[in-house]
Design a protein around this motif. Sequence first.
Motif, PDB file in Angstrom:
ATOM      1  N   LYS A 226       0.831  -1.337  -0.118  1.00  0.00           N
ATOM      2  CA  LYS A 226      -0.067   0.148   0.102  1.00  0.00           C
ATOM      3  C   LYS A 226       1.110   0.922   0.006  1.00  0.00           C
ATOM      4  N   ASN A 228       3.161   4.318   0.154  1.00  0.00           N
ATOM      5  CA  ASN A 228       3.516   5.400   1.180  1.00  0.00           C
ATOM      6  C   ASN A 228       2.965   4.753   2.517  1.00  0.00           C
ATOM      7  N   GLN A 229       2.325   3.665   2.903  1.00  0.00           N
ATOM      8  CA  GLN A 229       1.807   3.228   4.121  1.00  0.00           C
ATOM      9  C   GLN A 229       2.409   1.808   4.788  1.00  0.00           C
ATOM     10  N   LYS A 253       6.007  -0.910   8.128  1.00  0.00           N
ATOM     11  CA  LYS A 253       4.998   0.394   8.401  1.00  0.00           C
ATOM     12  C   LYS A 253       5.830   1.514   7.914  1.00  0.00           C
ATOM     13  N   ILE A 254       5.262   2.180   7.051  1.00  0.00           N
ATOM     14  CA  ILE A 254       6.171   3.411   6.553  1.00  0.00           C
ATOM     15  C   ILE A 254       5.967   4.590   7.337  1.00  0.00           C
ATOM     16  N   PHE A 255       6.960   5.354   8.092  1.00  0.00           N
ATOM     17  CA  PHE A 255       7.185   6.248   8.736  1.00  0.00           C
ATOM     18  C   PHE A 255       7.602   7.312   8.243  1.00  0.00           C
ATOM     19  N   LYS A 256       7.067   8.761   8.492  1.00  0.00           N
ATOM     20  CA  LYS A 256       7.990   9.819   7.835  1.00  0.00           C
ATOM     21  C   LYS A 256       9.035  10.200   8.539  1.00  0.00           C
ATOM     22  N   GLU A 257       8.897  10.148  10.077  1.00  0.00           N
ATOM     23  CA  GLU A 257       9.880  10.657  10.929  1.00  0.00           C
ATOM     24  C   GLU A 257      10.400   9.553  11.839  1.00  0.00           C
ATOM     25  N   GLU A 259      11.050  10.101  14.634  1.00  0.00           N
ATOM     26  CA  GLU A 259      10.577  10.344  16.254  1.00  0.00           C
ATOM     27  C   GLU A 259       9.137   9.668  16.262  1.00  0.00           C
ATOM     28  N   ALA A 260       8.343   9.604  15.076  1.00  0.00           N
ATOM     29  CA  ALA A 260       7.219   9.033  15.202  1.00  0.00           C
ATOM     30  C   ALA A 260       7.278   7.465  15.249  1.00  0.00           C
TER      31      ALA A 260
ATOM     32  N   ASP B  90      -1.725   9.016  -5.616  1.00  0.00           N
ATOM     33  CA  ASP B  90      -1.077   9.446  -4.508  1.00  0.00           C
ATOM     34  C   ASP B  90      -2.212  10.598  -4.069  1.00  0.00           C
ATOM     35  N   ARG B  94      -3.930  11.033  -0.227  1.00  0.00           N
ATOM     36  CA  ARG B  94      -3.371  12.121   0.588  1.00  0.00           C
ATOM     37  C   ARG B  94      -4.482  13.079   0.986  1.00  0.00           C
ATOM     38  N   SER B 168      -1.663   4.931   9.178  1.00  0.00           N
ATOM     39  CA  SER B 168      -2.550   4.593   7.893  1.00  0.00           C
ATOM     40  C   SER B 168      -4.101   4.389   8.038  1.00  0.00           C
ATOM     41  N   GLU B 252       1.759  16.803  10.655  1.00  0.00           N
ATOM     42  CA  GLU B 252       2.017  15.441  10.030  1.00  0.00           C
ATOM     43  C   GLU B 252       3.075  14.726  10.225  1.00  0.00           C
ATOM     44  N   GLY B 253       4.062  15.243  10.302  1.00  0.00           N
ATOM     45  CA  GLY B 253       5.278  14.631  10.841  1.00  0.00           C
ATOM     46  C   GLY B 253       5.132  13.879  12.192  1.00  0.00           C
ATOM     47  N   ILE B 254       4.907  14.852  13.126  1.00  0.00           N
ATOM     48  CA  ILE B 254       4.825  14.324  14.538  1.00  0.00           C
ATOM     49  C   ILE B 254       3.741  13.194  14.765  1.00  0.00           C
ATOM     50  N   ASN B 256       2.765  11.278  12.148  1.00  0.00           N
ATOM     51  CA  ASN B 256       2.836  10.177  11.039  1.00  0.00           C
ATOM     52  C   ASN B 256       1.706  10.336  10.474  1.00  0.00           C
ATOM     53  N   ILE B 257       0.967  11.379   9.698  1.00  0.00           N
ATOM     54  CA  ILE B 257       0.009  11.341   9.029  1.00  0.00           C
ATOM     55  C   ILE B 257       0.535  11.609   7.845  1.00  0.00           C
ATOM     56  N   HIS B 258       0.104  10.671   6.629  1.00  0.00           N
ATOM     57  CA  HIS B 258       0.504  10.809   5.262  1.00  0.00           C
ATOM     58  C   HIS B 258      -0.047  11.812   4.593  1.00  0.00           C
ATOM     59  N   GLY B 259      -0.172  12.994   4.708  1.00  0.00           N
ATOM     60  CA  GLY B 259      -0.783  13.915   4.081  1.00  0.00           C
ATOM     61  C   GLY B 259      -0.286  14.553   2.799  1.00  0.00           C
ATOM     62  N   GLY B 262       3.308  16.873   3.723  1.00  0.00           N
ATOM     63  CA  GLY B 262       4.552  16.220   3.715  1.00  0.00           C
ATOM     64  C   GLY B 262       4.946  15.819   2.492  1.00  0.00           C
ATOM     65  N   TYR B 263       3.808  15.422   1.485  1.00  0.00           N
ATOM     66  CA  TYR B 263       4.020  14.932  -0.064  1.00  0.00           C
ATOM     67  C   TYR B 263       4.699  16.116  -0.647  1.00  0.00           C
ATOM     68  N   GLU B 266       8.359  16.514   0.657  1.00  0.00           N
ATOM     69  CA  GLU B 266       9.163  15.470   0.110  1.00  0.00           C
ATOM     70  C   GLU B 266       9.555  15.704  -1.305  1.00  0.00           C
TER      71      GLU B 266
END
Lengths: 542, 308
Positions: A226, A228-229, A253-257, A259-260, B90, B94, B168, B252-254, B256-259, B262-263, B266
Amino acid sequence: MAIASISAVALVATACGGSSDDNSGSGGDGGGGGEIVVNGCTPENPLIAGNTGETCGGNVLDVMTAKLIHYNPETAEPEMDIAESIETDDNQNFTVKIKEGYKFHDGTDVLAKNFVDAWNYTAYGPNAQQGSYFYSPIEGYDEIQCSGEGDDPCADGGKPDTKKMSGLEVVDDHTFTIKTSEKVSNLPMRLGYTAFAPQPDSFFDDPEAFGQEPVAAGPYKFDSWKKNQAITMSKFDDYAGEYGGNADTITFKIFKEQEAAYTALLADEIDIIDQIPANALVGDKYKSDLGDRQLSQPNSTSQWIGMNYHIDKKLENPDVRHAISMAIDRDTIVKQIFNNANEPSTGVVSPVVDGFKEGQCGEYCNYDPEKAKELLKKGGGYDGKLTLTYNGDGGHKEWTEAVCNSVKNAIGIDCVATPTVDFATMLTKLGENELEGLWRMGWVMDYPSIENYLAPIFSKGAASNYYQYDNPEFEKLLTDAAAADDAAKANEMYQEAERVMLEDMPAIPLWYGKSIMGWSEDVSDVKATPFGNPDLAAVTVE
Amino acid sequence: MGKYIIRRLLQMIPVIIGATFLIYAMVFAMPGDPTAGKCGERPCPPAYVAEFNAKYNLNDPLPVQYAKYVGKVAQGDLGENQYGIPVSEDLKDRFAVTAKLGLMALVIEGVIGILAGVLAGLRKGGFIDNLVLVSTLFVISVPIFVTGFTLQYILGLKFEIVPPLVGSDASFYRLLLPGVVLGSLSMAYIARLMRSNIGENYKSDYVRTAKAKGLKQTRIIGVHTLRNSLIPVITFMGYDFGALLGGAIVTEGIFNIHGVGGYIFEGIHNRDGMAVVGAVTALVIIYLIVNLIVDLLYGVLDPRISHD
């Protein structure tokens, strides 16, 4: 004999990566079950073994693919996986016999042709696969590369006439031969890298589509991706090898940061993380958070400072280079800037690889301002500004400045850390030999051998030899080592070569990276492979 | 009214074309190498780079690239980003998440902000007024990442009242905490804006007339005063919605929201022109539509403003 070090007899290790005290699960039909969730990132390219050179995709393919060789997660020792035997009398002609019974996830058998076809595909220039250069030792590699000039060597008639390397030949369904253009004593050791994975027939019909839903022969098969997820895999029932997994499913599981991902671990939403964010490294916070559910051990990343003293004449005297090295306070920088996520090094070779030897740098890697001043005087001093170039896209600002300060305070050279826009820009400048002064450089191993830290980087004409390092004594040691018929002897020669190189010091060793991982209370038996990934197949779920 | 809307819609076309071209040009003009990091710790082989450049038309001059891109967009194809994923796919994922988050933040900041502003504005100098003034000042002065990490730690990890991360599964329940964090800053602005407007309008002639006629207090405030006072607040919220969609990068970073935020970030970082232009174009369109809605609302709120 190269096979002496990795004969099938040596494979008394248990299925789970060689820890002698665990009896959980045995190959193929391991016990356990359950589900592992681990942090991941989005693969940069479609999931094709020969075209993946970065960790995000590499981690996924590691779990899915089986190769001829499997690296022991604790010792990095190569162990036989699909290979029954790899034999050679002269370190140039290798006969590979593969085990029967291995299957791809689509049910087809793993045969000798699956290796030869995949390897030819990956090496073939116009296919533009990242893993192509791994095949350069094989005879006929040059004949299938593009010969055109300019940015695109494959344009206008630069395409090679043949698609197959003459050095690969299928003998029968379970045997093939490899011929290298020169002696390569550690070839078998290299064959465990992802780029050497076999590909099923279905791959060649449509590689692009295959990369979205890959099929391999390893203990876990691909389920879903899936975007990005998450990427999900599940246990492959027909896996015939000895390195089967315990868990039923593995999810990246994909994390952006980071820290998260760390927060998710504390909240029990994830089982394993393979990196600890900087804010949890401070004061070893992660150790108090996780107790004994964490590990840190050296990985294959090795960082050093490079220079090209053929273009920067001020660095021509070795004493000056030694002085700079001895003016760097590695211990303090590692503690203050990296919160101990690195370890000061005593050579360029990483401690995780076969053939590593401690203390190769001698006293030159000790911090000793007095001695450094003497050496600098002896070498004629250094006038003017010394730049330390780093790529501005990789978080190197703090430590390069710290190194410069250390040099400035210890021996009074006016050292300035200067960024380039990104790594590619820096490499372009290096490739054109126009960077004076010092520059940062690092290496991550391709295969766990000492040779991988010397030949591709410091041998004459090598692709990554930005130092223009050229020492006949060093070259001879490399050639002799590659031809040695005994692994231990070969390693001794490589170690000698490393010492020779560090005496010349085109590169000043700095530190090794560490893999730091944490895991939840639901899993155990988490180990880090020499590549710095968690050995997911060996993990058991409580 | 209908004429006005059509005119406004037509005006959008040049704005959208101009915006996409500018963004495309900016992404293209950025220094750096789009294949950086695609091959791990080493530079990509020349053949790989050549194929990559051919695939994304990176060898063409900018106007040609842009023309090829627009030609594709006209056929409904937003192209593929550098991970080989269709941008439209995408964006669908998002925007679904980001719109949910943005709407939640908007509702939270609107309801609480307006309520606090009205209560404070009616009794200037009273206890509630001071409370609102002090607390909004506090919220405005604390950076959003501090608010985010602190609330995540206290409510999510320590007392486990709400889930600390979204990931997710972007359900309303999981988005509650990030929605509050994201809306907190604007909530404070709205409360202060509302307070000063209510205070001002409450002293105006038509309110005095309404009082003299003996209307109920609730009607005087709820209908007469509030409607007029809402105009600047609605303007602010319209602008804020756009900002929430694209600018929620930190939140979103804190969590972990794939919005979308952030898209875009990146995409800019990787020089991924297709992704950035696709996402920003969508944002521009949403922004323009919200703007139109706000303008139409003026007419509803204040009959003196008319678009005919």
